[in-house]
Write a protein that holds these residues in place. Structure first.
Motif, PDB file in Angstrom:
ATOM      1  N   ILE A 164       0.855  -1.189   0.000  1.00  0.00           N
ATOM      2  CA  ILE A 164       0.000   0.000   0.000  1.00  0.00           C
ATOM      3  C   ILE A 164       0.888   1.235   0.000  1.00  0.00           C
ATOM      4  N   GLY A 165       0.574   2.173  -0.883  1.00  0.00           N
ATOM      5  CA  GLY A 165       1.361   3.398  -0.955  1.00  0.00           C
ATOM      6  C   GLY A 165       2.611   3.269  -1.796  1.00  0.00           C
ATOM      7  N   ALA A 166       2.796   2.121  -2.431  1.00  0.00           N
ATOM      8  CA  ALA A 166       3.987   1.936  -3.253  1.00  0.00           C
ATOM      9  C   ALA A 166       3.913   2.839  -4.486  1.00  0.00           C
ATOM     10  N   VAL A 167       5.045   3.254  -4.970  1.00  0.00           N
ATOM     11  CA  VAL A 167       5.102   4.057  -6.193  1.00  0.00           C
ATOM     12  C   VAL A 167       5.354   3.108  -7.358  1.00  0.00           C
ATOM     13  N   VAL A 168       4.449   3.181  -8.343  1.00  0.00           N
ATOM     14  CA  VAL A 168       4.573   2.284  -9.492  1.00  0.00           C
ATOM     15  C   VAL A 168       5.510   2.918 -10.509  1.00  0.00           C
ATOM     16  N   LYS A 169       6.380   2.121 -11.054  1.00  0.00           N
ATOM     17  CA  LYS A 169       7.347   2.614 -12.030  1.00  0.00           C
ATOM     18  C   LYS A 169       6.629   3.114 -13.285  1.00  0.00           C
ATOM     19  N   GLY A 170       7.052   4.231 -13.824  1.00  0.00           N
ATOM     20  CA  GLY A 170       6.446   4.800 -15.024  1.00  0.00           C
ATOM     21  C   GLY A 170       6.436   3.810 -16.180  1.00  0.00           C
ATOM     22  N   GLY A 171       5.346   3.785 -16.937  1.00  0.00           N
ATOM     23  CA  GLY A 171       5.266   2.923 -18.115  1.00  0.00           C
ATOM     24  C   GLY A 171       4.803   1.517 -17.800  1.00  0.00           C
ATOM     25  N   SER A 172       4.537   1.204 -16.515  1.00  0.00           N
ATOM     26  CA  SER A 172       4.158  -0.167 -16.166  1.00  0.00           C
ATOM     27  C   SER A 172       2.784  -0.542 -16.728  1.00  0.00           C
TER      28      SER A 172
END
Ligand code: SF4
Ligand code: SF4
Length: 83
Positions: free
Chosen positions: A3-11
């Protein structure tokens, strides 16, 4: 994913959402002014620029209808998917 993780761009490219659709957006190029509002607002980046036009990438379009609602000249119609 935490929860609250930052998703890598373009995923989002890894997750095709096109099979969620019950309706698909169809662009009437006679009305389109190429303002790019739909390209800006599509939550799945499914509106792509092709030359001087915008096109829908149906592999990623989930059929939410935001583009059709927000198009200022009503150039996008939501059309029922054939099953
Ligand atoms: S919002 Fe409408 S007029 Fe603007 S680029 Fe998209 S389809 Fe064309
Ligand atoms: S219907 Fe939704 S997901 Fe599909 S192109 Fe329009 S804004 Fe994007």
């Amino acid at each position: 994913m935490e929860i609250g993780a930052v998703v890598k761009g373009g995923s989002g490219l890894l997750y095709k959402t096109g099979n969620w659709r019950s309706e698909k957006p169809v662009i009437d190029y006679a009305k389109c002014t190429n303002c790019l509002i739909c390209w800006t607002l599509c939550p799945d980046s499914a509106i792509v620029r092709k030359g001087n036009n915008v096109e829908v990438n149906y592999d990623y379009c989930k059929g939410c209808g935001i583009c059709a609602n927000e198009c200022p000249v009503k150039a996008i119609s939501m059309v029922k998917e054939e099953v």
